[in-house]
Motif scaffolding. Structure first.
Motif, PDB file in Angstrom:
ATOM      1  N   UNK A 106       3.843 -13.882 -31.415  1.00 34.08           N
ATOM      2  CA  UNK A 106       2.618 -13.439 -31.128  1.00 34.08           C
ATOM      3  C   UNK A 106       2.014 -13.612 -29.608  1.00 34.08           C
ATOM      4  N   UNK A 107       3.070 -14.088 -28.849  1.00 34.17           N
ATOM      5  CA  UNK A 107       2.752 -14.391 -27.606  1.00 34.17           C
ATOM      6  C   UNK A 107       3.227 -12.995 -26.412  1.00 34.17           C
ATOM      7  N   UNK A 108       2.518 -12.571 -25.892  1.00 34.42           N
ATOM      8  CA  UNK A 108       2.979 -11.386 -25.033  1.00 34.42           C
ATOM      9  C   UNK A 108       3.511 -11.951 -23.699  1.00 34.42           C
ATOM     10  N   UNK A 109       4.663 -11.930 -23.305  1.00 35.06           N
ATOM     11  CA  UNK A 109       5.321 -12.885 -22.132  1.00 35.06           C
ATOM     12  C   UNK A 109       5.453 -11.795 -20.801  1.00 35.06           C
ATOM     13  N   UNK A 110       5.093 -10.541 -20.796  1.00 35.37           N
ATOM     14  CA  UNK A 110       5.184 -10.010 -19.761  1.00 35.37           C
ATOM     15  C   UNK A 110       4.917 -10.600 -18.348  1.00 35.37           C
ATOM     16  N   UNK A 111       3.715 -11.349 -18.383  1.00 33.38           N
ATOM     17  CA  UNK A 111       3.027 -11.911 -17.105  1.00 33.38           C
ATOM     18  C   UNK A 111       2.983 -13.154 -17.003  1.00 33.38           C
ATOM     19  N   UNK A 112       3.636 -13.840 -17.784  1.00 30.87           N
ATOM     20  CA  UNK A 112       3.870 -15.339 -17.693  1.00 30.87           C
ATOM     21  C   UNK A 112       4.819 -15.823 -16.560  1.00 30.87           C
ATOM     22  N   UNK A 113       4.371 -16.969 -15.786  1.00 30.74           N
ATOM     23  CA  UNK A 113       5.423 -17.451 -14.813  1.00 30.74           C
ATOM     24  C   UNK A 113       6.466 -18.184 -15.521  1.00 30.74           C
ATOM     25  N   UNK A 114       7.412 -18.477 -14.760  1.00 31.13           N
ATOM     26  CA  UNK A 114       8.641 -19.101 -15.005  1.00 31.13           C
ATOM     27  C   UNK A 114       8.251 -20.458 -15.938  1.00 31.13           C
ATOM     28  N   UNK A 115       7.541 -21.241 -15.686  1.00 29.37           N
ATOM     29  CA  UNK A 115       7.133 -22.604 -16.243  1.00 29.37           C
ATOM     30  C   UNK A 115       6.614 -22.371 -17.738  1.00 29.37           C
ATOM     31  N   UNK A 116       5.842 -21.175 -17.813  1.00 27.44           N
ATOM     32  CA  UNK A 116       5.132 -20.871 -19.071  1.00 27.44           C
ATOM     33  C   UNK A 116       6.225 -20.197 -19.814  1.00 27.44           C
ATOM     34  N   UNK A 117       7.396 -19.505 -19.439  1.00 27.94           N
ATOM     35  CA  UNK A 117       8.304 -18.900 -19.977  1.00 27.94           C
ATOM     36  C   UNK A 117       9.165 -20.044 -20.538  1.00 27.94           C
ATOM     37  N   UNK A 118       9.665 -20.835 -19.585  1.00 25.46           N
ATOM     38  CA  UNK A 118      10.314 -21.828 -20.184  1.00 25.46           C
ATOM     39  C   UNK A 118       9.849 -22.770 -21.630  1.00 25.46           C
ATOM     40  N   UNK A 119       8.600 -22.875 -21.262  1.00 26.36           N
ATOM     41  CA  UNK A 119       7.855 -23.753 -22.197  1.00 26.36           C
ATOM     42  C   UNK A 119       7.798 -22.906 -23.740  1.00 26.36           C
ATOM     43  N   UNK A 120       7.647 -21.714 -23.610  1.00 26.90           N
ATOM     44  CA  UNK A 120       7.628 -20.939 -24.579  1.00 26.90           C
ATOM     45  C   UNK A 120       8.784 -20.664 -25.304  1.00 26.90           C
ATOM     46  N   UNK A 121       9.927 -20.605 -24.457  1.00 23.97           N
ATOM     47  CA  UNK A 121      11.183 -20.698 -24.919  1.00 23.97           C
ATOM     48  C   UNK A 121      11.810 -21.758 -25.819  1.00 23.97           C
ATOM     49  N   UNK A 122      11.268 -23.264 -25.304  1.00 22.00           N
ATOM     50  CA  UNK A 122      11.842 -24.276 -25.636  1.00 22.00           C
ATOM     51  C   UNK A 122      10.974 -24.659 -26.971  1.00 22.00           C
ATOM     52  N   UNK A 123       9.889 -23.782 -27.325  1.00 24.36           N
ATOM     53  CA  UNK A 123       9.047 -24.276 -28.488  1.00 24.36           C
ATOM     54  C   UNK A 123       9.111 -23.106 -29.408  1.00 24.36           C
ATOM     55  N   UNK A 124       9.689 -22.073 -29.281  1.00 27.03           N
ATOM     56  CA  UNK A 124       9.736 -21.111 -30.190  1.00 27.03           C
ATOM     57  C   UNK A 124      11.185 -20.300 -30.449  1.00 27.03           C
ATOM     58  N   UNK A 125      12.113 -20.482 -29.593  1.00 24.36           N
ATOM     59  CA  UNK A 125      13.429 -20.011 -29.700  1.00 24.36           C
ATOM     60  C   UNK A 125      14.606 -20.899 -29.849  1.00 24.36           C
ATOM     61  N   UNK A 126      15.586 -20.805 -30.862  1.00 23.99           N
ATOM     62  CA  UNK A 126      16.661 -21.482 -31.025  1.00 23.99           C
ATOM     63  C   UNK A 126      17.931 -20.744 -30.470  1.00 23.99           C
ATOM     64  N   UNK A 127      18.846 -21.386 -29.791  1.00 22.60           N
ATOM     65  CA  UNK A 127      20.045 -20.540 -29.492  1.00 22.60           C
ATOM     66  C   UNK A 127      21.383 -21.091 -29.923  1.00 22.60           C
ATOM     67  N   UNK A 128      22.425 -20.251 -30.488  1.00 21.73           N
ATOM     68  CA  UNK A 128      23.468 -20.689 -30.707  1.00 21.73           C
ATOM     69  C   UNK A 128      24.705 -19.793 -30.013  1.00 21.73           C
ATOM     70  N   UNK A 129      25.503 -20.144 -29.463  1.00 20.60           N
ATOM     71  CA  UNK A 129      26.643 -19.201 -28.566  1.00 20.60           C
ATOM     72  C   UNK A 129      27.673 -19.223 -29.183  1.00 20.60           C
ATOM     73  N   UNK A 130      28.873 -18.469 -28.760  1.00 22.12           N
ATOM     74  CA  UNK A 130      30.108 -18.543 -29.122  1.00 22.12           C
ATOM     75  C   UNK A 130      30.796 -19.915 -28.710  1.00 22.12           C
TER      76      UNK A 130
END
Length: 236
Positions: free
Chosen positions: A73-97
């Motif tokens: 629900x968050x449009x990310x196009x115009x967010x600064x790096x700090x906001x993107x980092x916070x959004x990433x840490x709150x909404x996304x999980x990552x699993x890599x090879x």
């Protein structure tokens, strides 16, 4: 489903490198994609099709050249790096090879790391939740072991617990079983499915394994920077 059920919406995503130079190259050519809450989706396609670039854009690690990205629900196009980092840490999980666990920290500390990075104080409640996740991935009693003391499959289980520690809306998994033997890969995939079912977490999984892709609810195929098919299978 209505828009409120979307955990991801991509609209007209294009990505070019070396913009404005004689060697400018467009890698993604107008990607439209929606993932709704609880979907278990495979992203497949040949090497060089743009899967990694697309995953980086969804993971807020790269910005598209044009188009819109909406995460939970968050449009990310115009967010600064700090906001993107916070959004990433709150909404996304990552699993890599490759699990990318921190070698100096225990399994428990690695699972807690997303909470620490997000600035949360490690309370007794958070530790209990992390221990419960380790137990859920079959590593109860191994919380004090460091990565070097664990097998490859066990390390990947820690990485899955870490990805789920913030209860993300969407987990991005990039070849999560690509470095594992067949049986361990099947076990890990079953584990991802269980979390998808039990917690309603959405998954977008990049895989080259057609057997694993065939067990997903949905298969999105990317070729030459475009979605060429989007197939839904019967619910499991």
């Amino acid at each position: 489903m209505n828009a409120s059920a979307d955990v991801l919406r991509l609209s007209g995503i294009r990505k070019s490198y070396n913009v404005g130079t004689p060697v400018e190259a467009e890698i993604l050519h107008g990607i439209d994609l929606r993932i709704t809450r609880g979907e278990f989706t495979a992203l497949i396609g040949p090497s060089g099709s743009g899967k990694s670039t697309l995953l980086n854009i969804i993971g807020l690690l790269e910005a598209p050249t044009s188009g819109e990205v909406d995460i939970a629900g968050h449009r990310v196009s115009h967010h600064d790096d700090d906001t993107l980092t916070r959004l990433r840490s709150q909404t996304l999980g990552f699993v890599f090879q490759f699990h990318h666990l921190l070698p100096a920290f225990s399994a428990l500390e690695n699972v807690l790391m997303p909470q620490i990075i997000a600035g949360h104080r490690v309370t007794a409640a958070l530790q209990r939740e992390a221990l419960a996740l380790l137990d859920a991935v079959g590593l109860g009693g191994a919380e004090h072991k460091k990565p070097a003391e664990l097998s490859g499959g066990m390390q990947q289980r820690v990485a899955i617990a870490r990805a789920l520690s913030i209860r993300p809306a969407l987990v991005l998994a990039d070849e999560p079983t690509g470095n594992l033997d067949t049986k361990t890969a099947a076990d890990i995939f079953t584990l991802l499915r269980a979390f998808n079912r039990d917690f309603g977490t959405s998954f977008l999984i990049v895989t080259h394994d057609p057997r694993l892709a065939a067990t997903c609810d949905r298969r999105v195929t990317l070729a030459d920077g475009q979605i060429v098919s989007d197939e839904r299978t019967a619910p499991m």
